[in-house]
Design an enzyme around this catalytic site. Structure first.
Site, PDB file in Angstrom:
ATOM      1  N   HIS A 170       8.575   9.707 -28.363  1.00  0.00           N
ATOM      2  CA  HIS A 170       7.586  10.585 -27.737  1.00  0.00           C
ATOM      3  C   HIS A 170       7.883  12.066 -28.034  1.00  0.00           C
ATOM      4  O   HIS A 170       6.990  12.828 -28.415  1.00  0.00           O
ATOM      5  CB  HIS A 170       7.574  10.328 -26.229  1.00  0.00           C
ATOM      6  CG  HIS A 170       6.629  11.203 -25.478  1.00  0.00           C
ATOM      7  ND1 HIS A 170       5.263  11.065 -25.558  1.00  0.00           N
ATOM      8  CD2 HIS A 170       6.846  12.273 -24.652  1.00  0.00           C
ATOM      9  CE1 HIS A 170       4.682  11.990 -24.805  1.00  0.00           C
ATOM     10  NE2 HIS A 170       5.622  12.737 -24.245  1.00  0.00           N
TER      11      HIS A 170
ATOM     12  N   ARG B 107      -2.572  22.042 -14.392  1.00  0.00           N
ATOM     13  CA  ARG B 107      -1.594  21.031 -14.823  1.00  0.00           C
ATOM     14  C   ARG B 107      -1.855  20.580 -16.258  1.00  0.00           C
ATOM     15  O   ARG B 107      -0.966  20.087 -16.935  1.00  0.00           O
ATOM     16  CB  ARG B 107      -1.589  19.846 -13.845  1.00  0.00           C
ATOM     17  CG  ARG B 107      -0.466  18.866 -14.138  1.00  0.00           C
ATOM     18  CD  ARG B 107      -0.209  17.898 -13.003  1.00  0.00           C
ATOM     19  NE  ARG B 107       0.899  17.010 -13.335  1.00  0.00           N
ATOM     20  CZ  ARG B 107       1.460  16.170 -12.489  1.00  0.00           C
ATOM     21  NH1 ARG B 107       1.034  16.084 -11.243  1.00  0.00           N
ATOM     22  NH2 ARG B 107       2.448  15.385 -12.867  1.00  0.00           N
TER      23      ARG B 107
ATOM     24  N   GLU C 263      -4.270  17.310 -11.766  1.00  0.00           N
ATOM     25  CA  GLU C 263      -4.606  17.717 -13.133  1.00  0.00           C
ATOM     26  C   GLU C 263      -6.078  18.039 -13.320  1.00  0.00           C
ATOM     27  O   GLU C 263      -6.727  17.566 -14.249  1.00  0.00           O
ATOM     28  CB  GLU C 263      -4.172  16.609 -14.115  1.00  0.00           C
ATOM     29  CG  GLU C 263      -4.003  17.139 -15.523  1.00  0.00           C
ATOM     30  CD  GLU C 263      -3.380  16.126 -16.470  1.00  0.00           C
ATOM     31  OE1 GLU C 263      -2.244  15.702 -16.214  1.00  0.00           O
ATOM     32  OE2 GLU C 263      -4.049  15.785 -17.450  1.00  0.00           O
TER      33      GLU C 263
ATOM     34  N   LYS D 227       3.383  11.528 -11.219  1.00  0.00           N
ATOM     35  CA  LYS D 227       2.606  10.639 -12.090  1.00  0.00           C
ATOM     36  C   LYS D 227       3.423   9.377 -12.300  1.00  0.00           C
ATOM     37  O   LYS D 227       4.544   9.438 -12.817  1.00  0.00           O
ATOM     38  CB  LYS D 227       2.348  11.282 -13.452  1.00  0.00           C
ATOM     39  CG  LYS D 227       1.207  12.259 -13.457  1.00  0.00           C
ATOM     40  CD  LYS D 227       0.913  12.680 -14.888  1.00  0.00           C
ATOM     41  CE  LYS D 227      -0.141  13.745 -14.951  1.00  0.00           C
ATOM     42  NZ  LYS D 227      -0.290  14.295 -16.316  1.00  0.00           N
TER      43      LYS D 227
ATOM     44  N   HIS E  55       0.393  17.560 -26.707  1.00  0.00           N
ATOM     45  CA  HIS E  55       0.279  16.131 -26.416  1.00  0.00           C
ATOM     46  C   HIS E  55      -1.000  15.493 -26.944  1.00  0.00           C
ATOM     47  O   HIS E  55      -1.067  14.271 -27.034  1.00  0.00           O
ATOM     48  CB  HIS E  55       0.384  15.880 -24.906  1.00  0.00           C
ATOM     49  CG  HIS E  55       1.805  15.898 -24.408  1.00  0.00           C
ATOM     50  ND1 HIS E  55       2.600  17.025 -24.503  1.00  0.00           N
ATOM     51  CD2 HIS E  55       2.578  14.938 -23.840  1.00  0.00           C
ATOM     52  CE1 HIS E  55       3.790  16.745 -23.990  1.00  0.00           C
ATOM     53  NE2 HIS E  55       3.810  15.487 -23.587  1.00  0.00           N
TER      54      HIS E  55
ATOM     55  N   LYS F 155       7.588  23.480 -13.803  1.00  0.00           N
ATOM     56  CA  LYS F 155       6.699  22.322 -13.636  1.00  0.00           C
ATOM     57  C   LYS F 155       6.308  22.161 -12.169  1.00  0.00           C
ATOM     58  O   LYS F 155       5.145  21.896 -11.850  1.00  0.00           O
ATOM     59  CB  LYS F 155       7.374  21.049 -14.171  1.00  0.00           C
ATOM     60  CG  LYS F 155       6.488  19.841 -13.887  1.00  0.00           C
ATOM     61  CD  LYS F 155       6.643  18.680 -14.769  1.00  0.00           C
ATOM     62  CE  LYS F 155       5.565  17.648 -14.386  1.00  0.00           C
ATOM     63  NZ  LYS F 155       5.718  16.387 -15.035  1.00  0.00           N
TER      64      LYS F 155
ATOM     65  N   GLU G 159      10.183  18.451 -24.617  1.00  0.00           N
ATOM     66  CA  GLU G 159       9.429  18.779 -23.393  1.00  0.00           C
ATOM     67  C   GLU G 159       9.902  20.115 -22.802  1.00  0.00           C
ATOM     68  O   GLU G 159       9.123  20.847 -22.208  1.00  0.00           O
ATOM     69  CB  GLU G 159       9.563  17.655 -22.348  1.00  0.00           C
ATOM     70  CG  GLU G 159       8.960  16.314 -22.780  1.00  0.00           C
ATOM     71  CD  GLU G 159       7.425  16.283 -22.805  1.00  0.00           C
ATOM     72  OE1 GLU G 159       6.776  17.270 -22.417  1.00  0.00           O
ATOM     73  OE2 GLU G 159       6.882  15.230 -23.232  1.00  0.00           O
TER      74      GLU G 159
ATOM     75  N   ARG H 105       0.822  -1.240   0.000  1.00  0.00           N
ATOM     76  CA  ARG H 105       0.000   0.000   0.000  1.00  0.00           C
ATOM     77  C   ARG H 105       0.841   1.269   0.000  1.00  0.00           C
ATOM     78  O   ARG H 105       0.400   2.335   0.418  1.00  0.00           O
ATOM     79  CB  ARG H 105      -0.964   0.026   1.191  1.00  0.00           C
ATOM     80  CG  ARG H 105      -2.003  -1.051   1.131  1.00  0.00           C
ATOM     81  CD  ARG H 105      -3.293  -0.610   1.781  1.00  0.00           C
ATOM     82  NE  ARG H 105      -4.300  -1.613   1.556  1.00  0.00           N
ATOM     83  CZ  ARG H 105      -4.503  -2.655   2.365  1.00  0.00           C
ATOM     84  NH1 ARG H 105      -3.765  -2.795   3.447  1.00  0.00           N
ATOM     85  NH2 ARG H 105      -5.438  -3.525   2.090  1.00  0.00           N
TER      86      ARG H 105
ATOM     87  N   ASN I  39       0.071  19.560 -21.001  1.00  0.00           N
ATOM     88  CA  ASN I  39      -0.280  18.660 -22.109  1.00  0.00           C
ATOM     89  C   ASN I  39      -0.256  19.373 -23.459  1.00  0.00           C
ATOM     90  O   ASN I  39      -0.712  18.824 -24.469  1.00  0.00           O
ATOM     91  CB  ASN I  39      -1.664  18.040 -21.881  1.00  0.00           C
ATOM     92  CG  ASN I  39      -1.660  17.101 -20.695  1.00  0.00           C
ATOM     93  OD1 ASN I  39      -0.658  16.442 -20.417  1.00  0.00           O
ATOM     94  ND2 ASN I  39      -2.763  17.045 -19.967  1.00  0.00           N
TER      95      ASN I  39
ATOM     96  N   HIS J 242       0.239  12.492 -28.851  1.00  0.00           N
ATOM     97  CA  HIS J 242      -0.060  11.112 -28.440  1.00  0.00           C
ATOM     98  C   HIS J 242      -0.690  10.323 -29.576  1.00  0.00           C
ATOM     99  O   HIS J 242      -0.391   9.152 -29.782  1.00  0.00           O
ATOM    100  CB  HIS J 242      -1.035  11.103 -27.253  1.00  0.00           C
ATOM    101  CG  HIS J 242      -0.325  11.176 -25.933  1.00  0.00           C
ATOM    102  ND1 HIS J 242      -0.930  11.675 -24.802  1.00  0.00           N
ATOM    103  CD2 HIS J 242       0.918  10.807 -25.556  1.00  0.00           C
ATOM    104  CE1 HIS J 242      -0.073  11.625 -23.795  1.00  0.00           C
ATOM    105  NE2 HIS J 242       1.055  11.110 -24.227  1.00  0.00           N
TER     106      HIS J 242
HETATM  107  N1  GLY Z   1       3.913  15.212 -18.162  1.00  0.00           N
HETATM  108  C1  GLY Z   1       2.871  16.055 -17.773  1.00  0.00           C
HETATM  109  C2  GLY Z   1       2.570  16.036 -16.313  1.00  0.00           C
HETATM  110  O1  GLY Z   1       3.330  15.525 -15.533  1.00  0.00           O
HETATM  111  O2  GLY Z   1       1.541  16.524 -15.911  1.00  0.00           O
END
Ligand code: GLY
Length: 361
Positions: free
Chosen positions: A268, A245, A241, A147, A252, A231, A189, A125, A249, A256
């Site tokens: 990517h 946040r 997000e 993430k 993206h 960031k 990025e 956990r 993107n 994507h």
């Molecule tokens: N790569 C975008 C984020 O971490 O929100």
């Protein structure tokens, strides 16, 4: 230059963490761990490439200062973010006696960070983990913000969690051994962050493109520090997000879909670069963005040796299918982040499919 960024997460100070950006910093990790996490057992996760270059030496350095560590190697490559490898890694961590107070270290690129972070988020956990990113993409983007996850046959990163690291150590000297293609991947990025959030940083990149090389660690430290500060400030305000946040993107949504349509043969960063240009064209067509700003963005990407054009002969059916399963969508039409001007983006812009089709053609 300030090289430590404190990320203040809410709620609770226990979720806040530092990001240290330091040329040669990898060598200092054992002493940092001994001081900040005394007596903790280390579970070091890496891939076969990084193991050879850095992980074995790091394990010896842990031995030298009396830190007990176990090493776990996963194959290099995106296929590693699979349910099978995740399951095997959890098994190996349990078999080696991982406990709630153990510390997982992810030493590698985005794949290792996402997989090891997800294993750390879920085993017993949740145990603490540290990110030590070794690719530019992971240093400026995926290692910061919590993430973590793995892929599903239905799409990338569809199984995952938000699990903030306890510390991020970024050493730009390790980028020396990064393949050129991977370096460019990360540059896309960097350009994205600047375009979405900071016109001054964008100008700085425009003026200094030729100084951003794999071997210029001191200069890279400046660039990475600026990108990561931007960031981190976004993640502090909107970890999950739900708003701001989403601006990360930029490029993206189309990126994507192009990546998926290429069966992930395209990198990517290359797909994001094409996505940045294509989405700016959409922004110009929608009357949101000035042509000059669009030209500056595509010029900077090209100067970074990144592609700017949608590949000819792209399979339109697959492209639109990928657009429609994008996990960022909340409705039936794809949702975009579009530039208003360099440094300012708009989130949640919905565009009718015919307009996107016209662009592709
Ligand atoms: N790569 C975008 C984020 O971490 O929100």
């Amino acid at each position: 230059m300030k090289n430590k960024i404190a990320v203040h997460m809410r709620p609770g100070r226990h979720r806040s963490y530092d990001i240290l950006i330091k040329a040669g910093g990898l060598k200092t990790l054992p002493s940092i761990i001994r001081k900040k996490w005394p007596g903790r057992r280390i579970f070091l996760v890496t891939d076969t490439n990084v193991s050879r270059l850095y992980a074995k030496n790091l394990q010896h350095a842990f031995d030298d200062v009396g830190i007990d560590s176990a090493l776990f190697e996963v194959p290099a490559g995106e296929e590693t973010k699979s349910i099978d490898i995740y399951y095997a890694l959890i098994g190996a961590l349990l078999e080696s006696g991982i406990k709630r107070n153990s510390l997982v270290i992810a030493l590698g690129g985005g794949v290792v960070g996402d997989l090891a972070g997800f294993a750390a988020a879920t085993v017993l956990r949740g145990v603490e983990f540290i990110q030590v990113p070794t690719s530019l993409l992971a240093q400026v983007d995926s290692s910061v913000g919590g993430k973590v996850g793995i892929d599903h046959d239905a799409g990338k990163n569809l199984i995952g969690a938000f699990h903030q690291p306890s510390f991020v150590l970024i050493d730009p000297t390790v980028l020396r051994t990064l393949p050129v293609m991977e370096f460019r991947n990360g540059l896309a990025e960097v350009v994205k962050i600047a375009a979405a959030l900071d016109a001054d940083f964008f100008r700085f990149l425009e003026r200094n493109t030729s100084r951003i090389t794999r071997t210029n660690a001191r200069f890279l430290a400046r660039v990475i520090c600026r990108a990561v500060s931007l960031k981190a400030a976004v993640v502090e305000k909107d970890e999950r997000e739900s708003g701001l946040r989403k601006s990360l993107n930029l490029g993206h949504t189309i990126g994507h879909a192009i990546e998926a349509t290429s069966d992930f043969t395209m990198k990517h960063g290359e797909a994001v670069s094409i996505g940045l240009v294509a989405e700016s064209q959409l922004a110009v067509a929608a009357g949101l963005l000035a042509v000059d700003d669009y030209l500056r963005l595509s010029r900077l990407l090209v100067q970074c040796n990144l592609p700017a054009k949608v590949p000819s002969g792209i399979n339109e059916k697959r492209f639109f299918r990928s657009l429609s399963v994008d996990k960022k969508n909340t409705g039936s039409e794809p949702s975009f982040v579009l530039l208003r001007r360099i440094g300012v983006s708009l989130i949640g812009v919905r565009l009718p499919l015919p307009r996107i089709q016209a662009l592709l053609r």
